[in-house]
Design a protein around this motif. Structure first.
Motif, mmCIF file in Angstrom:
data_model
loop_
_atom_site.group_PDB
_atom_site.id
_atom_site.type_symbol
_atom_site.label_atom_id
_atom_site.label_comp_id
_atom_site.label_asym_id
_atom_site.label_seq_id
_atom_site.Cartn_x
_atom_site.Cartn_y
_atom_site.Cartn_z
ATOM 1 N N ARG A 13 6.802 -8.331 -3.085
ATOM 2 C CA ARG A 13 6.739 -6.994 -3.219
ATOM 3 C C ARG A 13 8.104 -6.274 -3.190
ATOM 4 O O ARG A 13 8.334 -6.082 -4.374
ATOM 5 C CB ARG A 13 6.075 -6.541 -1.944
ATOM 6 N N ASP A 14 8.672 -6.530 -2.333
ATOM 7 C CA ASP A 14 10.254 -6.015 -2.221
ATOM 8 C C ASP A 14 11.144 -6.656 -3.000
ATOM 9 O O ASP A 14 11.785 -6.157 -3.738
ATOM 10 C CB ASP A 14 10.814 -5.834 -0.897
ATOM 11 N N HIS A 202 13.174 -4.642 9.093
ATOM 12 C CA HIS A 202 13.134 -4.941 7.592
ATOM 13 C C HIS A 202 14.399 -4.451 7.148
ATOM 14 O O HIS A 202 14.670 -2.929 7.112
ATOM 15 C CB HIS A 202 11.918 -4.039 7.044
ATOM 16 N N HIS A 204 17.825 -3.984 4.573
ATOM 17 C CA HIS A 204 18.497 -4.187 3.060
ATOM 18 C C HIS A 204 20.139 -4.298 3.244
ATOM 19 O O HIS A 204 20.733 -4.178 4.538
ATOM 20 C CB HIS A 204 18.148 -2.836 2.408
ATOM 21 N N ASN A 238 17.337 -7.869 0.130
ATOM 22 C CA ASN A 238 16.809 -7.698 1.550
ATOM 23 C C ASN A 238 17.323 -8.970 2.265
ATOM 24 O O ASN A 238 18.101 -9.663 1.666
ATOM 25 C CB ASN A 238 15.327 -8.289 1.356
ATOM 26 N N PRO A 514 9.393 1.058 1.623
ATOM 27 C CA PRO A 514 10.447 0.885 2.380
ATOM 28 C C PRO A 514 11.385 -0.224 1.953
ATOM 29 O O PRO A 514 10.846 -0.979 1.342
ATOM 30 C CB PRO A 514 9.561 0.586 3.599
#
Ligand SMILES: [Zn+2]
Length: 514
Positions: A13-14, A202, A204, A238, A514
């Motif tokens: 997803r991310d 979560h 970054h 990430n 997000p």
């Protein structure tokens, strides 16, 4: 609070939001299967309402993967939640992951909502999710830039409405580890009922602190970390799964923590993702970089030879890195080949093994020493194939100092064979022009890179190309002892991915996640 840290993987997803990281549904399923072997606790497989392709991929993965939970992302809108549930409901303990931004800067400029409205929307969304499942995760997007008092209020509201997991993302990669620790500690201390909820981070990597911030969150009491293989993801990426997992494994005693990750599956996962996305990792990348276990300094080498523990805090074998040893040549038999494949972590069907062995023999005729990297490339490039619209059936090149470089190419497009010939400034140019003409593409070539997989002039060339059309990018990969053939394969691979992406365009809302 137990000592088990749950690993929530968001590579699909991310991670897929990395420029050029497009994966089609078959490729996503391959990655999901490897994540299952790796022992992740949750796979976030996509953002179902954002595109038809994402919906289909999440649905397939939820239906096929059994060893872990599958999550689908949704905004607070009912249509998003319905669509996400439709996609994940076939899974084992499926999870709904719903989010809304909580920082003033997002409220004012993006959502154009006030705090009361955001709070009410969150409550309604979490309650609506609970009609489907108790496995609801709520994320306060941009949590680390949110007013701490409002963050606690949002967290308390989400817990009261029935969220089982509360995620506090550092969406923009802005936080320092000390601040992350304070934010998590404050939420742990002040939110009623938080003991029954899993707190998640979560992070970054905009300042290179994603892993450090994730671990700081865990030290303060978070028990879920959201991360991606190779650290791919939006912008600088990430938190990297392998770094989190190995930090906890190597320093488990100091931290008093553990994960369910099967570390020996880390390298195979990294390798598969590199091949599928075409996104390489830097050689000095921790855990999975080419040099991560190489000792160059004489003093270090001397120490390692006397006792590995002098300079090695973990072994390459522990993360599944195969030794770079000479394995085989033209006289190696089927049994030796099969054994080595198993050692490298490839599970092949009889049919795939037969095909792989034929490819291996053909390669051994051209190249006298076959290394593990050659075997890996052969499997990645030839055997683990996903269905494609366009296939390179034949290519012939003439070039040299006295002739005009010419390519004749035959492609299989939707089952029809088409062929043509073209001149070019060089053999690669001629091949690409010919393929472009046959495929009818207007895409522009952005990146073209060639690497030798191993040493020697008989080494296989590994080619990566990135192309772009109408703002959509795609990366392709190809390998062959002839670099022109490798280039043509890489170009065709990229065209297939571009074709998939055009049919499944990423929704604008994907950028809001997000
Ligand atoms: Zn993110």
């Amino acid at each position: 609070m137990g000592n088990r840290v749950y690993i929530f993987d968001t590579t699909l997803r991310d991670g897929e939001q990395s420029p050029g990281a497009t994966m089609n549904i078959e490729e996503k399923v391959l990655v999901a299967r490897q994540l299952e072997k790796l022992g992740v606790d949750v796979i976030e497989a996509g953002f179902p309402i954002s595109s038809e392709g994402d919906f289909a991929a999440v649905k397939r993965i939820a239906e096929e993967v059994r060893g872990c939970q599958v999550a689908g992302l949704a905004r607070t809108k009912k249509a998003d939640i319905d669509r996400a549930w439709e996609a994940v409901k076939g899974g084992e303990d499926p999870r709904l992951h719903v989010f809304i931004a909580t920082s003033d800067i997002h409220l004012k400029h993006k959502l154009k909502m006030d705090r009361e409205a955001v709070y009410a929307e969150m409550q309604e969304a979490v309650r609506y999710c609970r009609k489907y499942t108790r496995n609801v995760e709520f994320s306060c997007e941009d949590a680390t830039r949110t007013d701490p008092e409002f963050l606690v209020r949002m967290a308390a509201g989400a817990v009261a409405a029935g969220a089982a997991v509360l995620n506090l993302p550092d969406t923009v990669g802005y936080t320092m580890p000390r601040e992350m620790e304070e934010i998590i500690a404050k939420v742990m201390r002040e939110v009623p009922g938080i003991a029954d909820v899993i707190v998640s981070v979560h992070c970054h990597d905009d300042l290179g602190l994603a892993v450090a911030n994730s671990l700081a969150g865990v030290i303060a009491g978070a028990r879920q970390v959201e991360c991606t293989v190779n650290g791919i993801g939006e912008r600088a990426g990430n938190a990297s799964l392998e770094e989190i997992a190995m930090a906890i494994k190597t320093r488990g005693e100091a931290l008093g923590l553990m994960t369910g990750i099967h570390a020996e599956q880390i390298y195979p996962a990294s390798r598969l993702l590199r091949k599928i996305t075409g996104i390489m990792v830097p050689p000095n990348k921790a855990i999975v970089g080419r040099n991560a276990f190489q000792h160059e300094s004489g003093i270090h080498q001397d120490g390692v030879l006397k006792n590995k523990l002098t300079y090695e805090i973990m072994t390459p074998e522990s993360v599944g890195l195969p030794g770079n040893k000479l394995v085989m040549g033209k006289h190696s038999g089927r049994h030796a080949f099969q054994t080595r494949m198993e050692e490298l972590g490839f599970e092949l069907s009889d049919e795939q093994l037969e095909k792989a062995f034929r490819r291996f023999k053909a390669l051994a005729d051209k190249k006298k020493e076959i290394f593990d990297e050659d075997l890996e490339t052969l499997i990645m490039d030839e055997i683990i194939m996903v269905p494609r619209r366009i296939r390179l059936d034949y290519i012939n090149i003439t070039s040299g100092s006295q002739v005009m470089p010419t390519a004749s190419v035959r492609l299989d497009i939707d089952g029809y064979l088409v062929r043509d010939a073209e001149f070019g400034d060089g053999p690669v140019d001629a091949a690409f022009k010919c393929i472009a003409k046959l495929a009818g593409t207007k895409s522009k070539l952005l990146v073209f890179s060639v690497n030798a997989i191993t040493g020697g002039t008989d080494a296989q060339g590994e080619v990566r190309v990135r192309i772009e059309e109408d703002g959509i990018e795609a990366t392709g990969f190809g390998a062959h002892t002839d670099i022109i053939v490798a280039s043509a394969k890489a170009y065709v691979d990229a065209l297939n991915k571009l074709d998939y992406r055009k049919k499944n365009p990423p929704g604008a809302m994907q950028k809001e996640a997000p």
